[in-house]
Design an enzyme around this catalytic site. Structure first.
Site, PDB file in Angstrom:
ATOM      1  N   SER A   1      -0.987  24.612  30.888  1.00 57.46           N
ATOM      2  CA  SER A   1      -2.538  23.327  31.278  1.00 57.46           C
ATOM      3  C   SER A   1      -3.159  23.708  31.926  1.00 57.46           C
ATOM      4  CB  SER A   1      -1.732  22.194  32.281  1.00 57.46           C
ATOM      5  OG  SER A   1      -2.415  21.268  32.320  1.00 57.46           O
TER       6      SER A   1
ATOM      7  N   HIS B   1       1.620  16.601  25.230  1.00 59.97           N
ATOM      8  CA  HIS B   1       1.468  17.647  26.115  1.00 59.97           C
ATOM      9  C   HIS B   1       2.239  18.852  26.880  1.00 59.97           C
ATOM     10  CE1 HIS B   1      -1.340  19.632  29.305  1.00 59.97           C
ATOM     11  NE2 HIS B   1      -0.622  19.599  30.332  1.00 59.97           N
TER      12      HIS B   1
END
Length: 668
Positions: A527, A642
């Protein structure tokens, strides 16, 4: 790279051409990695770790029961279940299964992933269950009868969206969801707060509050604590600023007069504030408590419950019925204290001793009725120990996680590297105690969004890396909050490069200490940590032998136009701003890739179902690296959101790909 983006078509998440390209890249990666004998061994061992039936089942106390969500080899999608405190003390508690997500997914033909449940207080008989399709942030919501173990026919139900929902009473909820044009912010989160009554349609729900389109989100909730019943709404103007309002009679908004960058909430008679900038004579990073009603009347008398200095930071705090447990960090070492309010102020005393180079945290309390707490202690080489206690009495060890890798001959050390501007940057080194020569090392970093990287037992890294002779390193770079708000703010916006300089300084320090060499040093991050990996690739390719970037953020000139990206402008800057665009251009890995740099090999990993960081970041960077003739592999999991994986099978596969790649390139 010019302003023209030739790979913009790869941002079409489910486009036919884009998915065909993904399929080709996945096949290349599988051919390069899955045929390696190490891949099969790693996948099997990591799946064993993930499915471990002896790991600690952490719980949340709700009334008479302890609730847990559990996945294992037999239930890969998981079970929502509960047990009693008496049963939980046993080695093998008797669990009451509330919802079998595997059975639900099979019956409905959906790849459901558990996303949590809001259980109604104080009777805990109904829940708002949230289910994600294949791991995305967006969820569907269904009301669930906890005692009957069944969804409620005609109950509260919402289709897929990034919904925020909370109980107001047994027949009413506060909800923010995608209810049509204008209901979402530019970041894709709810803009409105509605009061929705049972038996009515969402279109008939009463508007309570509305944020601006350019805000991040709005949310409403109700505190049903007896004697302190209150409703609140909050408007997040950006990732780090929000306004808190008390919802008074007639839906009148009473703004809580606290700085927008401060954390704030009400608990019983207290207003608790964690300022991120100096306020009322107290430094940033403090923990302050005010009498709530007196504060509303204008009294600004604060009880300072934690005051930081240059080497300490607040890590967390938890309420019991009569006490407050405060966790703090001193040079990333944990300290835990108990604070007790009294007529002469707040008294304090230690709660427990924490071993050096370890971490401790309160995992749960029962603030409604008791002073009980669950305390978890772990370290890089010490599996978690879960203790149960009551404030004022001795704690007892309740659960002990098993050892999942051979730590014989390994130790943990903390060092400090000197960054480009002279700042001392702490980092942890886990590896062979008798380092007589450099060896393969893996350096992890994140450095953003107030994250704190503390010691903890990671059985996956232990099994796949440490037990096979590697050294593991965790860098506590700026952008995080290991030293409080100033540590985070030092790397915001145009100063983002400081986080990159810190990470490069740690890498250089590892080489100088003889722990590793550049060609044997791998780096990994996800991320925002994926942005860090991209920055290291283009800025310091000579320092590393391999790079693994997971669900990375790489195009810093378009990130704000992709999915939730607009919500991060406060962290990085606004690409549409003339003031911010130059520094974003300079730090954007995608726009700074070049043909004439000797980049180390790169593995980029993402998910088609990631609706937070757009998979286009990784796709476009992989395409550009290929075009420039560099060594790059790309893997995109179709599900997982994610987190990159929806279940343990996918997670083991992804981890095995990453570690096989690292071992291929770092073993000389």
């Amino acid at each position: 790279m010019t302003a023209e983006d030739r790979f913009l078509w790869l941002e079409d998440v489910t486009g036919e051409a884009a998915l065909a390209w993904v399929g080709e890249r996945n096949a290349e990666t599988a051919a390069a990695l899955t045929g390696d004998p190490r891949f099969g061994e790693l996948r099997g061992e990591l799946r064993e770790v993930l499915d471990d039936a002896d790991r600690i089942p952490y719980t949340v106390r709700r009334g008479a029961y302890l609730y847990n969500f559990w996945r294992d080899a037999d239930r890969p999608k998981g079970l929502w279940r509960r047990t009693t405190p008496e049963q939980y003390r046993k080695d093998e508690p008797a669990w009451e299964v509330l919802l079998d997500v595997d059975a639900l997914a099979a019956s409905e033909g959906e790849e459901w992933v558990w996303a949590g449940a809001a259980v109604r207080y104080p009777d805990y008989r109904r829940a708002l269950v949230m289910l994600s399709r294949d791991g995305s942030d967006a969820v569907v919501v269904r009301e669930f009868d906890v005692d009957a173990h069944a969804f409620v026919e005609g109950g509260f139900t919402l289709p897929e969206a990034k919904t925020r929902i909370a109980w107001l009473d047994e027949d009413t909820v506060f909800v923010g969801t995608d209810s049509g044009p204008g209901s979402l912010t530019a970041s894709g989160y709810p803009r409105t707060v509605l009061r929705w009554r049972r038996g009515t349609g969402l279109a008939d729900a009463e508007p309570v509050f509305e944020a601006e389109h350019g805000d991040v989100s709005a949310v409403g909730w109700h505190d049903a604590t007896p004697g302190h019943e209150r409703s609140f709404v909050s408007r997040s103007t950006d990732f780090f600023h929000d306004e808190l309002h008390l919802l008074a009679d007639g839906d009148r908004l009473v703004k809580i007069d606290v700085p927008d960058d401060a954390g704030k909430y009400a608990y019983r008679q207290w207003l608790v504030v964690t300022p991120k900038s100096p306020w009322l004579g107290h430094p940033a990073g403090s923990l302050l408590a005010f009498d709530f009603e007196a504060f509303l009347a204008g009294d600004r008398t604060a009880h300072a419950l934690f005051t930081p200095d240059g080497r300490t930071a607040l890590a967390g705090h938890s309420w019991t019925r009569h006490h407050l447990i405060v966790e703090s960090l001193g040079d990333v070492a944990t300290r835990i204290e108990v604070l007790t309010p009294g007529p002469d102020g707040w008294s304090r005393r230690p709660l427990a001793d924490v071993p050096p180079l370890s971490s401790a945290c309160i995992t749960d309390t029962d603030p409604d009725t008791s002073d009980e707490y669950f305390l978890d202690v772990s370290g890089f080489l010490q599996p978690s120990t879960l203790s149960f206690g009551h404030v004022g009495a001795d704690a007892e060890v309740l659960k002990q996680a098993p050892t999942r890798f051979d730590a014989a001959g390994l130790d943990v050390r903390q060092y400090f590297a000197r960054s480009a501007d002279g700042t001392a940057v702490p980092y942890f080194v886990v590896g062979p105690a008798d380092r007589d020569r450099p060896g393969p090392a893996l350096l992890y970093g994140y450095g953003g969004f107030r994250d704190q990287e503390t010691p903890g037992y990671d059985a996956l890294t232990g099994r796949a890396w440490l037990a096979r002779g590697g050294t593991y390193v965790v860098a506590n770079i700026r952008g995080g909050a290991e030293y409080g708000p100033a540590w985070h703010q030092a790397a915001l916006g145009a100063n983002r490069g400081r986080a990159f300089e810190d990470f490069a300084a740690v890498a250089a320090d590892l080489v100088e200490r003889g722990i590793t060499t550049p060609d044997r040093l791998g780096i990994t991050g996800a991320s925002n940590g994926g942005l860090l990996m991209g920055a290291m690739l283009v800025r310091h390719p000579e320092l590393f032998g391999a790079v693994v970037a997971r669900v990375p953020l790489l195009d810093m000139l378009r990130y704000h136009r992709l999915l939730a990206g607009a919500s991060w402008i406060a962290e990085y800057g606004d690409p549409d701003s003339e003031a911010d665009r130059p520094h974003l251009q300079a730090l954007s890995p995608y726009h700074n890739l070049a043909a004439d740099r000797p980049y180390p090999p790169v593995l980029l990993m993402t998910s088609t179902r990631d609706d937070r960081v757009h998979p286009g970041h990784a796709r476009k960077a992989a395409a550009r690296l290929r075009e420039l003739g560099h060594r790059v592999l790309f893997h995109e999991n179709t599900g997982g959101g994610h987190g990159g994986a929806s279940d343990n099978e996918q997670a083991a596969h992804n981890e095995a790909l990453a570690y096989t790649f690292l071992w291929q390139h770092l073993v000389l």
